[in-house]
Design a protein around this motif. Structure first.
Motif, PDB file in Angstrom:
ATOM      1  N   LEU A   1       0.642  -1.088  -0.251  1.00  0.00           N
ATOM      2  CA  LEU A   1       0.305   0.070  -0.265  1.00  0.00           C
ATOM      3  C   LEU A   1       1.032   1.349  -0.003  1.00  0.00           C
ATOM      4  O   LEU A   1       1.376   1.484   0.568  1.00  0.00           O
ATOM      5  N   SER A   2       0.191   2.631  -0.227  1.00  0.00           N
ATOM      6  CA  SER A   2       1.285   3.656  -0.347  1.00  0.00           C
ATOM      7  C   SER A   2       0.596   4.156   0.919  1.00  0.00           C
ATOM      8  O   SER A   2      -0.182   3.973   1.401  1.00  0.00           O
ATOM      9  N   GLU A   3       1.644   5.079   1.187  1.00  0.00           N
ATOM     10  CA  GLU A   3       1.488   6.068   2.304  1.00  0.00           C
ATOM     11  C   GLU A   3       0.063   6.187   2.386  1.00  0.00           C
ATOM     12  O   GLU A   3      -0.339   6.563   3.975  1.00  0.00           O
ATOM     13  N   ARG A   4      -0.558   7.221   1.850  1.00  0.00           N
ATOM     14  CA  ARG A   4      -1.435   7.521   1.970  1.00  0.00           C
ATOM     15  C   ARG A   4      -3.014   6.819   2.384  1.00  0.00           C
ATOM     16  O   ARG A   4      -3.550   6.734   3.113  1.00  0.00           O
ATOM     17  N   ARG A   5      -2.845   5.728   1.330  1.00  0.00           N
ATOM     18  CA  ARG A   5      -3.961   4.741   1.417  1.00  0.00           C
ATOM     19  C   ARG A   5      -3.603   3.743   2.579  1.00  0.00           C
ATOM     20  O   ARG A   5      -4.174   2.932   3.791  1.00  0.00           O
ATOM     21  N   HIS A   6      -2.267   3.504   3.378  1.00  0.00           N
ATOM     22  CA  HIS A   6      -2.071   3.386   4.780  1.00  0.00           C
ATOM     23  C   HIS A   6      -2.095   4.083   5.764  1.00  0.00           C
ATOM     24  O   HIS A   6      -3.749   3.402   6.941  1.00  0.00           O
ATOM     25  N   LEU A   7      -2.000   5.959   5.735  1.00  0.00           N
ATOM     26  CA  LEU A   7      -2.830   6.317   6.450  1.00  0.00           C
ATOM     27  C   LEU A   7      -4.562   6.647   6.154  1.00  0.00           C
ATOM     28  O   LEU A   7      -5.046   6.617   7.325  1.00  0.00           O
ATOM     29  N   GLY A   8      -4.680   6.679   5.369  1.00  0.00           N
ATOM     30  CA  GLY A   8      -5.848   6.596   5.568  1.00  0.00           C
ATOM     31  C   GLY A   8      -6.668   4.973   5.805  1.00  0.00           C
ATOM     32  O   GLY A   8      -8.337   5.055   6.411  1.00  0.00           O
ATOM     33  N   TYR A   9      -6.304   4.286   5.943  1.00  0.00           N
ATOM     34  CA  TYR A   9      -7.126   2.543   7.251  1.00  0.00           C
ATOM     35  C   TYR A   9      -6.749   3.561   8.147  1.00  0.00           C
ATOM     36  O   TYR A   9      -7.878   2.935   9.004  1.00  0.00           O
ATOM     37  N   GLY A  10      -5.522   3.820   9.015  1.00  0.00           N
ATOM     38  CA  GLY A  10      -6.161   4.223  10.275  1.00  0.00           C
ATOM     39  C   GLY A  10      -7.452   5.562   9.977  1.00  0.00           C
ATOM     40  O   GLY A  10      -7.472   5.257  11.573  1.00  0.00           O
ATOM     41  N   VAL A  11      -6.860   6.400   9.386  1.00  0.00           N
ATOM     42  CA  VAL A  11      -7.988   6.953   9.517  1.00  0.00           C
ATOM     43  C   VAL A  11      -9.612   6.744   9.799  1.00  0.00           C
ATOM     44  O   VAL A  11      -9.964   7.112  10.510  1.00  0.00           O
ATOM     45  N   LEU A  12     -10.071   5.273   8.960  1.00  0.00           N
ATOM     46  CA  LEU A  12     -10.916   4.805   8.669  1.00  0.00           C
ATOM     47  C   LEU A  12     -10.945   4.310  10.204  1.00  0.00           C
ATOM     48  O   LEU A  12     -12.322   4.572  10.699  1.00  0.00           O
ATOM     49  N   GLY A  13     -10.508   3.670  11.088  1.00  0.00           N
ATOM     50  CA  GLY A  13     -10.418   3.093  11.958  1.00  0.00           C
ATOM     51  C   GLY A  13     -10.449   4.029  13.312  1.00  0.00           C
ATOM     52  O   GLY A  13     -11.645   3.312  13.996  1.00  0.00           O
ATOM     53  N   ILE A  14     -10.404   5.341  13.580  1.00  0.00           N
ATOM     54  CA  ILE A  14     -10.386   5.478  14.385  1.00  0.00           C
ATOM     55  C   ILE A  14     -11.602   6.129  14.052  1.00  0.00           C
ATOM     56  O   ILE A  14     -12.400   6.674  15.548  1.00  0.00           O
ATOM     57  N   GLY A  15     -11.795   7.152  12.205  1.00  0.00           N
ATOM     58  CA  GLY A  15     -13.312   6.901  12.160  1.00  0.00           C
ATOM     59  C   GLY A  15     -14.392   6.258  12.679  1.00  0.00           C
ATOM     60  O   GLY A  15     -15.529   6.430  13.393  1.00  0.00           O
ATOM     61  N   ILE A  16     -14.603   5.163  12.751  1.00  0.00           N
ATOM     62  CA  ILE A  16     -15.399   3.942  13.447  1.00  0.00           C
ATOM     63  C   ILE A  16     -15.175   4.572  14.924  1.00  0.00           C
ATOM     64  O   ILE A  16     -16.601   4.015  15.339  1.00  0.00           O
ATOM     65  N   LEU A  17     -14.073   3.907  15.783  1.00  0.00           N
ATOM     66  CA  LEU A  17     -14.455   4.253  17.004  1.00  0.00           C
ATOM     67  C   LEU A  17     -14.972   5.351  17.531  1.00  0.00           C
ATOM     68  O   LEU A  17     -15.778   5.361  18.428  1.00  0.00           O
ATOM     69  N   LEU A  18     -14.599   6.488  16.634  1.00  0.00           N
ATOM     70  CA  LEU A  18     -15.754   7.922  17.006  1.00  0.00           C
ATOM     71  C   LEU A  18     -16.915   7.641  17.159  1.00  0.00           C
ATOM     72  O   LEU A  18     -17.790   7.503  17.276  1.00  0.00           O
ATOM     73  N   VAL A  19     -17.680   6.839  16.110  1.00  0.00           N
ATOM     74  CA  VAL A  19     -18.794   6.626  15.973  1.00  0.00           C
ATOM     75  C   VAL A  19     -18.937   5.519  16.608  1.00  0.00           C
ATOM     76  O   VAL A  19     -20.963   6.046  17.144  1.00  0.00           O
ATOM     77  N   MET A  20     -18.640   4.593  16.970  1.00  0.00           N
ATOM     78  CA  MET A  20     -19.066   3.799  18.272  1.00  0.00           C
ATOM     79  C   MET A  20     -19.149   4.809  19.356  1.00  0.00           C
ATOM     80  O   MET A  20     -20.007   4.244  20.120  1.00  0.00           O
ATOM     81  N   PHE A  21     -18.172   5.101  20.035  1.00  0.00           N
ATOM     82  CA  PHE A  21     -18.221   6.440  21.061  1.00  0.00           C
ATOM     83  C   PHE A  21     -19.448   6.870  20.586  1.00  0.00           C
ATOM     84  O   PHE A  21     -20.179   7.115  21.791  1.00  0.00           O
ATOM     85  N   ILE A  22     -20.249   7.615  20.018  1.00  0.00           N
ATOM     86  CA  ILE A  22     -20.937   9.116  19.452  1.00  0.00           C
ATOM     87  C   ILE A  22     -22.172   8.414  19.882  1.00  0.00           C
ATOM     88  O   ILE A  22     -23.204   8.617  20.734  1.00  0.00           O
ATOM     89  N   LEU A  23     -22.523   6.990  19.243  1.00  0.00           N
ATOM     90  CA  LEU A  23     -23.865   5.898  19.318  1.00  0.00           C
ATOM     91  C   LEU A  23     -23.747   5.381  20.855  1.00  0.00           C
ATOM     92  O   LEU A  23     -24.696   5.418  21.617  1.00  0.00           O
ATOM     93  N   SER A  24     -22.639   5.029  21.774  1.00  0.00           N
ATOM     94  CA  SER A  24     -22.943   4.891  23.277  1.00  0.00           C
ATOM     95  C   SER A  24     -22.957   5.800  24.011  1.00  0.00           C
ATOM     96  O   SER A  24     -24.209   5.719  24.573  1.00  0.00           O
ATOM     97  N   GLN A  25     -22.453   6.842  23.560  1.00  0.00           N
ATOM     98  CA  GLN A  25     -23.347   7.530  24.294  1.00  0.00           C
ATOM     99  C   GLN A  25     -24.841   8.252  24.277  1.00  0.00           C
ATOM    100  O   GLN A  25     -25.511   9.099  25.100  1.00  0.00           O
TER     101      GLN A  25
END
Length: 63
Positions: free
Chosen positions: A34-58
């Motif tokens: 993977l290019s560095e941009r796609r690698h970072l994109g997967y990182g952002v996606l994972g953190i985004g899912i965590l944030l969505v789950m946190f907001i749903l839990s609240q």
């Protein structure tokens, strides 16, 4: 309701580990580098899912 909120946050935490860390390495093991941009994109996606789950839990805790 608290149990459901905890389950959602735990799913988010597991998703961060799997999507951000393990999935790009698994792709590299298969030979698809993977290019560095796609690698970072997967990182952002994972953190985004965590944030969505946190907001749903609240939102669940406010009900």
């Amino acid at each position: 309701m608290e149990v459901l909120a905890v389950v959602l946050v735990m799913i988010g935490i597991i998703a961060v580990r799997v999507i951000s860390f393990f999935y790009p390495d698994w792709k590299a093991i298969k030979g698809e580098y993977l290019s560095e941009r796609r690698h970072l994109g997967y990182g952002v996606l994972g953190i985004g899912i965590l944030l969505v789950m946190f907001i749903l839990s609240q939102l669940i805790l406010r009900i």
